[in-house]
Design a protein around this motif. Structure first.
Motif, PDB file in Angstrom:
ATOM      1  N   UNK A  83     -35.862 -34.033  50.728  1.00 27.12           N
ATOM      2  CA  UNK A  83     -35.575 -35.531  51.496  1.00 27.12           C
ATOM      3  C   UNK A  83     -34.893 -36.194  50.690  1.00 27.12           C
ATOM      4  N   UNK A  84     -34.828 -36.610  49.644  1.00 29.69           N
ATOM      5  CA  UNK A  84     -34.274 -37.434  48.725  1.00 29.69           C
ATOM      6  C   UNK A  84     -32.366 -37.233  49.399  1.00 29.69           C
ATOM      7  N   UNK A  85     -32.096 -36.069  49.291  1.00 35.73           N
ATOM      8  CA  UNK A  85     -30.935 -36.056  49.853  1.00 35.73           C
ATOM      9  C   UNK A  85     -30.266 -36.005  51.207  1.00 35.73           C
ATOM     10  N   UNK A  86     -31.767 -36.070  52.295  1.00 32.86           N
ATOM     11  CA  UNK A  86     -30.938 -36.583  53.682  1.00 32.86           C
ATOM     12  C   UNK A  86     -31.317 -38.439  53.440  1.00 32.86           C
ATOM     13  N   UNK A  87     -31.669 -38.819  52.592  1.00 31.28           N
ATOM     14  CA  UNK A  87     -31.970 -40.186  52.373  1.00 31.28           C
ATOM     15  C   UNK A  87     -30.398 -40.888  52.122  1.00 31.28           C
ATOM     16  N   UNK A  88     -29.682 -39.917  51.129  1.00 28.03           N
ATOM     17  CA  UNK A  88     -28.589 -40.506  50.650  1.00 28.03           C
ATOM     18  C   UNK A  88     -27.389 -40.037  52.287  1.00 28.03           C
ATOM     19  N   UNK A 254     -28.236 -29.588  58.069  1.00 26.40           N
ATOM     20  CA  UNK A 254     -29.668 -30.221  57.911  1.00 26.40           C
ATOM     21  C   UNK A 254     -28.813 -32.126  57.028  1.00 26.40           C
ATOM     22  N   UNK A 255     -27.701 -31.878  56.180  1.00 22.02           N
ATOM     23  CA  UNK A 255     -27.193 -33.394  55.938  1.00 22.02           C
ATOM     24  C   UNK A 255     -27.034 -34.173  57.231  1.00 22.02           C
ATOM     25  N   UNK A 256     -26.612 -33.624  57.718  1.00 26.11           N
ATOM     26  CA  UNK A 256     -25.894 -34.071  59.653  1.00 26.11           C
ATOM     27  C   UNK A 256     -27.813 -34.829  60.264  1.00 26.11           C
ATOM     28  N   UNK A 257     -28.410 -33.335  59.922  1.00 22.77           N
ATOM     29  CA  UNK A 257     -29.451 -34.394  61.096  1.00 22.77           C
ATOM     30  C   UNK A 257     -29.923 -35.630  60.758  1.00 22.77           C
ATOM     31  N   UNK A 258     -29.617 -35.936  58.868  1.00 21.44           N
ATOM     32  CA  UNK A 258     -30.351 -36.981  58.721  1.00 21.44           C
ATOM     33  C   UNK A 258     -28.750 -38.523  58.893  1.00 21.44           C
ATOM     34  N   UNK A 259     -27.982 -37.839  58.443  1.00 20.28           N
ATOM     35  CA  UNK A 259     -27.156 -38.641  58.442  1.00 20.28           C
ATOM     36  C   UNK A 259     -26.852 -39.794  59.564  1.00 20.28           C
ATOM     37  N   UNK A 260     -26.615 -39.035  60.767  1.00 21.20           N
ATOM     38  CA  UNK A 260     -26.641 -39.506  62.233  1.00 21.20           C
ATOM     39  C   UNK A 260     -27.522 -41.096  62.294  1.00 21.20           C
ATOM     40  N   UNK A 261     -29.187 -40.311  61.270  1.00 17.84           N
ATOM     41  CA  UNK A 261     -29.944 -42.011  61.695  1.00 17.84           C
ATOM     42  C   UNK A 261     -29.654 -42.819  61.134  1.00 17.84           C
ATOM     43  N   UNK A 262     -28.808 -43.272  60.045  1.00 19.49           N
ATOM     44  CA  UNK A 262     -27.626 -43.895  59.861  1.00 19.49           C
ATOM     45  C   UNK A 262     -26.725 -44.773  60.309  1.00 19.49           C
ATOM     46  N   UNK A 263     -26.214 -43.737  61.821  1.00 22.61           N
ATOM     47  CA  UNK A 263     -24.907 -44.661  62.217  1.00 22.61           C
ATOM     48  C   UNK A 263     -25.930 -45.444  63.572  1.00 22.61           C
ATOM     49  N   UNK A 264     -26.932 -44.308  63.668  1.00 24.76           N
ATOM     50  CA  UNK A 264     -28.138 -45.109  64.895  1.00 24.76           C
ATOM     51  C   UNK A 264     -28.821 -46.115  64.312  1.00 24.76           C
ATOM     52  N   UNK A 309     -35.690 -36.368  61.203  1.00 27.47           N
ATOM     53  CA  UNK A 309     -35.624 -36.212  59.988  1.00 27.47           C
ATOM     54  C   UNK A 309     -36.004 -36.040  59.126  1.00 27.47           C
ATOM     55  N   UNK A 310     -37.444 -36.415  58.743  1.00 25.71           N
ATOM     56  CA  UNK A 310     -38.251 -36.974  57.487  1.00 25.71           C
ATOM     57  C   UNK A 310     -39.346 -36.278  57.895  1.00 25.71           C
ATOM     58  N   UNK A 311     -39.709 -34.999  59.092  1.00 27.11           N
ATOM     59  CA  UNK A 311     -40.302 -33.526  59.272  1.00 27.11           C
ATOM     60  C   UNK A 311     -39.435 -32.328  58.828  1.00 27.11           C
ATOM     61  N   UNK A 312     -38.523 -32.535  58.958  1.00 25.20           N
ATOM     62  CA  UNK A 312     -37.690 -31.351  58.896  1.00 25.20           C
ATOM     63  C   UNK A 312     -37.460 -31.786  57.138  1.00 25.20           C
ATOM     64  N   UNK A 313     -37.664 -32.367  56.769  1.00 21.33           N
ATOM     65  CA  UNK A 313     -37.274 -33.613  55.455  1.00 21.33           C
ATOM     66  C   UNK A 313     -38.464 -32.499  54.287  1.00 21.33           C
ATOM     67  N   UNK A 314     -39.434 -32.455  55.172  1.00 18.27           N
ATOM     68  CA  UNK A 314     -40.876 -31.693  54.448  1.00 18.27           C
ATOM     69  C   UNK A 314     -41.250 -30.494  54.560  1.00 18.27           C
ATOM     70  N   UNK A 315     -40.382 -29.927  55.540  1.00 18.24           N
ATOM     71  CA  UNK A 315     -40.454 -28.408  55.756  1.00 18.24           C
ATOM     72  C   UNK A 315     -38.990 -27.976  55.074  1.00 18.24           C
ATOM     73  N   UNK A 316     -38.150 -28.417  54.853  1.00 19.19           N
ATOM     74  CA  UNK A 316     -37.173 -27.950  53.877  1.00 19.19           C
ATOM     75  C   UNK A 316     -37.455 -28.063  52.217  1.00 19.19           C
ATOM     76  N   UNK A 317     -38.502 -29.092  51.648  1.00 13.44           N
ATOM     77  CA  UNK A 317     -38.781 -29.166  51.156  1.00 13.44           C
ATOM     78  C   UNK A 317     -39.845 -28.390  50.077  1.00 13.44           C
ATOM     79  N   UNK A 318     -40.738 -27.647  51.138  1.00 17.55           N
ATOM     80  CA  UNK A 318     -42.014 -27.259  51.559  1.00 17.55           C
ATOM     81  C   UNK A 318     -41.261 -25.658  51.588  1.00 17.55           C
TER      82      UNK A 318
END
Length: 394
Positions: A83-88, A254-264, A309-318
């Motif tokens: 999740x931290x990596x996604x946020x970055x 996985x990084x793209x999933x989060x990254x494009x949220x920043x663009x939006x 993204x947050x949901x997938x991050x929680x899944x990845x961390x788990x």
């Protein structure tokens, strides 16, 4: 206008405060990345995009901040949560997709391949240097004939005495002209194999691809491999078959999933700010119903993508995230970001096509993001296969 639309940011956060949903570790990493992106990348990004300039001097700073391979444990890497990596990724791509791409190629592709499949000697040799930004890596999988069919690769690895000889060509390889090591995937009599190839090896040639109208502030390359001779110690011993490079691609997706949220988010913030300051027919355009409807729809797409993204991050961390969900995230979030960016452009009017605003640059970059690490069509077919049990790839 600043790339950072302050009033728009406050307005968007007032409706949907995504930052508050992050756990403390992720929020700390996010803030560090936001500060870096806004202070070190944003002031120059329009000029860099125009001039096709990649600021190599920032690589060491990214390493010092801990962003490179930050999800990897040990070897000088931060060992941060997914999740931290996604946020970055979200904060870097909020300024420009090229810089999230750099972190992704370095950490999620090249470093992950070595961390997952490399020998202890390879890990000790490369990972600390790459984490610090003292060495750069690339991931050489895609070939000129088509990136969506890696099983059809023509690059070969042939045993020769106590080593290997590599021949072939790769295309659209991020960072290759900057790289110290290339993770090269090749077909052999033993199946698909991976090699950590120092780019100074004789017969390895990388050339930057010119004429790009997208991702202009980053580097993508062609690679030619002509009788590239490497020792057995260069082979990634744990990598055999396509599952190895595919697992690395899933890290990057996985990084793209989060990254494009920043663009939006950036495009929405800019559009909101412009709706408050641009006046036509005697009133701010934000007073008109059509503009408000556009902004509402943009907010919905941004919020849905962020929550996914947050949901997938929680899944990845788990440890429960699967390839299908990664395809859901990549397909949905890139699609949402493209929609938000295009609507933002309409709210900006004619000025929206100028570098006064970041939106047109984001639109151009997103056309690359929707193609790499699996096209829309490939991710749709991944989901179709999992839903029906029928593979439509061939």
């Amino acid at each position: 206008m600043s790339t950072i639309a302050t009033a728009g940011r406050e307005a968007v956060a007032g409706v949907f405060d995504f930052d508050a949903l992050l756990h403390d570790e992720a929020r700390q990493w996010q803030q560090k990345a936001r500060d870096f992106a806004e202070s070190r990348i944003a002031p120059h990004i329009e000029e860099d995009f125009e001039n096709k300039h990649f600021r190599r001097e920032l690589i060491a700073e990214l390493g010092e901040a801990g962003f490179l391979g930050m999800h990897i444990e040990g070897y000088g890497c931060a060992g941060a949560s997914a999740t931290a990596y996604g946020a970055v990724c979200m904060e870097l791509e909020a300024i420009d997709s090229g810089w999230r791409t750099f972190v992704s190629v370095q950490g999620s592709l090249a470093m992950s391949a070595i961390a997952k499949y490399g020998s202890e000697e390879q890990k000790q040799q490369w990972l600390p240097e790459m984490a610090a930004g003292r060495a750069v890596g690339c991931f050489a999988l895609t070939e000129p004939a088509g990136g969506s069919d890696p099983a059809g690769m023509t690059t070969t690895a042939v045993r020769d005495g106590d080593g290997w000889v590599l021949n072939g060509a790769k295309r659209w390889i991020g960072l290759a002209t900057l790289a110290d090591v290339a993770v090269v995937w090749a077909k052999s009599d033993e199946g698909i194999l991976g090699f950590a190839v120092p780019t100074a090896t004789e017969g390895f040639e990388a050339r930057a691809i010119d004429g790009k109208l997208s991702m202009r502030a980053s580097v993508q390359c062609d690679i030619d491999l002509t009788n590239v001779r490497v020792p057995e110690s260069a082979r990634l011993p744990g990598a055999r078959g396509l599952s190895a490079p595919f697992s690395c691609l899933n890290e990057a997706r996985y990084g793209i999933v989060w990254g494009v949220v920043g663009v939006a988010r950036t495009c929405l913030e800019v559009a909101v700010e412009r709706s408050r300051t641009r006046e036509v027919f005697g009133a701010p355009i934000g007073r008109f119903q059509l503009t408000q409807a556009k902004l509402a729809d943009m907010l919905l797409e941004y919020e849905k993508a962020a929550l996914l993204s947050l949901h997938l991050g929680a899944q990845k961390d788990a440890g429960t995230l699967n390839r299908s969900q990664i395809s859901v995230g990549k397909l949905n979030n890139v699609r949402s970001a493209i929609g938000v960016a295009h609507e933002a452009r309409t709210i900006l009017g004619g000025d929206g096509i100028t570098s006064e605003f970041p939106v047109m640059r984001h639109i151009a970059n997103l056309e690359s993001v929707r193609t790499y690490e699996g096209t829309d069509e490939v991710h749709a077919l991944v989901l179709g296969r999992d839903l029906t049990g029928e593979a439509a790839f061939s």
